[in-house]
Scaffold this motif. Sequence first.
Motif, PDB file in Angstrom:
ATOM      1  N   TRP A   4       0.828  -1.197   0.000  1.00 15.03           N
ATOM      2  CA  TRP A   4       0.000   0.000   0.000  1.00 15.03           C
ATOM      3  C   TRP A   4       0.862   1.245   0.000  1.00 15.03           C
ATOM      4  N   LEU A   5       0.210   2.391  -0.143  1.00 14.18           N
ATOM      5  CA  LEU A   5       0.869   3.685   0.005  1.00 14.18           C
ATOM      6  C   LEU A   5      -0.058   4.572   0.820  1.00 14.18           C
ATOM      7  N   PHE A   6       0.496   5.201   1.848  1.00  9.19           N
ATOM      8  CA  PHE A   6      -0.238   6.108   2.736  1.00  9.19           C
ATOM      9  C   PHE A   6       0.309   7.513   2.524  1.00  9.19           C
ATOM     10  N   LYS A   7      -0.577   8.448   2.183  1.00  9.65           N
ATOM     11  CA  LYS A   7      -0.166   9.827   1.938  1.00  9.65           C
ATOM     12  C   LYS A   7      -0.475  10.694   3.147  1.00  9.65           C
ATOM     13  N   SER A   8       0.490  11.540   3.482  1.00 13.20           N
ATOM     14  CA  SER A   8       0.287  12.474   4.582  1.00 13.20           C
ATOM     15  C   SER A   8       1.014  13.784   4.292  1.00 13.20           C
ATOM     16  N   SER A  14       4.071  13.832   9.942  1.00 11.86           N
ATOM     17  CA  SER A  14       5.299  13.543   9.200  1.00 11.86           C
ATOM     18  C   SER A  14       5.831  12.142   9.487  1.00 11.86           C
ATOM     19  N   TRP A  15       6.758  11.729   8.658  1.00 14.43           N
ATOM     20  CA  TRP A  15       7.456  10.464   8.875  1.00 14.43           C
ATOM     21  C   TRP A  15       8.094  10.449  10.265  1.00 14.43           C
ATOM     22  N   PHE A  50       4.150   2.145   1.798  1.00 13.05           N
ATOM     23  CA  PHE A  50       5.067   3.277   1.714  1.00 13.05           C
ATOM     24  C   PHE A  50       4.432   4.459   2.436  1.00 13.05           C
ATOM     25  N   PHE A  51       5.252   5.264   3.082  1.00 12.92           N
ATOM     26  CA  PHE A  51       4.818   6.507   3.717  1.00 12.92           C
ATOM     27  C   PHE A  51       5.237   7.629   2.784  1.00 12.92           C
ATOM     28  N   TYR A  52       4.258   8.370   2.284  1.00 11.95           N
ATOM     29  CA  TYR A  52       4.478   9.398   1.267  1.00 11.95           C
ATOM     30  C   TYR A  52       4.174  10.778   1.824  1.00 11.95           C
ATOM     31  N   HIS A  53       5.131  11.691   1.699  1.00  8.22           N
ATOM     32  CA  HIS A  53       4.908  13.087   2.073  1.00  8.22           C
ATOM     33  C   HIS A  53       4.268  13.806   0.880  1.00  8.22           C
ATOM     34  N   SER A  54       3.012  14.200   1.029  1.00  5.68           N
ATOM     35  CA  SER A  54       2.321  14.918  -0.050  1.00  5.68           C
ATOM     36  C   SER A  54       2.442  16.420   0.165  1.00  5.68           C
ATOM     37  N   ASN A  55       2.164  17.156  -0.875  1.00  3.15           N
ATOM     38  CA  ASN A  55       2.202  18.625  -0.887  1.00  3.15           C
ATOM     39  C   ASN A  55       3.600  19.186  -0.642  1.00  3.15           C
ATOM     40  N   ILE A  56       4.219  18.861   0.475  1.00  2.24           N
ATOM     41  CA  ILE A  56       5.579  19.324   0.756  1.00  2.24           C
ATOM     42  C   ILE A  56       6.508  18.133   0.559  1.00  2.24           C
ATOM     43  N   GLY A  57       7.391  18.228  -0.405  1.00  2.00           N
ATOM     44  CA  GLY A  57       8.323  17.151  -0.674  1.00  2.00           C
ATOM     45  C   GLY A  57       7.871  16.247  -1.795  1.00  2.00           C
ATOM     46  N   LYS A  58       6.618  15.813  -1.753  1.00  2.00           N
ATOM     47  CA  LYS A  58       6.075  14.887  -2.747  1.00  2.00           C
ATOM     48  C   LYS A  58       7.037  13.732  -2.987  1.00  2.00           C
ATOM     49  N   GLU A  59       7.281  12.969  -1.885  1.00  2.00           N
ATOM     50  CA  GLU A  59       8.237  11.874  -1.985  1.00  2.00           C
ATOM     51  C   GLU A  59       7.899  10.755  -1.009  1.00  2.00           C
ATOM     52  N   ILE A  60       8.242   9.540  -1.421  1.00  6.21           N
ATOM     53  CA  ILE A  60       8.121   8.372  -0.559  1.00  6.21           C
ATOM     54  C   ILE A  60       9.345   8.373   0.338  1.00  6.21           C
ATOM     55  N   VAL A  61       9.120   8.346   1.660  1.00  5.89           N
ATOM     56  CA  VAL A  61      10.232   8.507   2.594  1.00  5.89           C
ATOM     57  C   VAL A  61      10.464   7.309   3.501  1.00  5.89           C
ATOM     58  N   GLY A  62       9.486   6.388   3.601  1.00  7.56           N
ATOM     59  CA  GLY A  62       9.665   5.278   4.523  1.00  7.56           C
ATOM     60  C   GLY A  62       8.721   4.139   4.248  1.00  7.56           C
TER      61      GLY A  62
END
Length: 139
Positions: A4-8, A14-15, A50-62
């Motif tokens: 899965w992917l979780f957006k936050s 944050s991560w 995957f933990f995804y930073h949306s809006n700021i960063g727009k990247e999978i981080v963990g």
Amino acid sequence: MNYWLFKSEPDSWSWEQQVAKGAAGEEWGGVRNYQARNNMRAMRIGDLGFFYHSNIGKEIVGVVEVSAESAPDSTTDDPRWDCVHIRAVRPLLRPVTLETCKVEPGLENMALVKSMRLSVQPVTRAEWEIVCRLGGIEP
């Protein structure tokens, strides 16, 4: 196992905040989209995401793990909404950006690329392996 992917939004959750919750993890509450809710209802303990930073960063981080299956969402009294609990497993050595996902062969049909607004999304095993490789970790 499913992926899965979780957006936050990192200025909301944050991560680093997820990691700070430790083994107990955190309720992934506040989701008010039926498709995202249904994705959570399909999750099982031990599924990875995957933990995804949306809006700021727009990247999978963990990488996170589902630590409790779908149950009523404590952020509302509305019985239509429920959620899972997730715990942090490990950071990616190199964050994987949305832009990278858009151009990387094998990720062109990833829900992150095709359904960018969906906050909880499925990831295929092949996509999982590609993103892990890009992030510098073993799948």
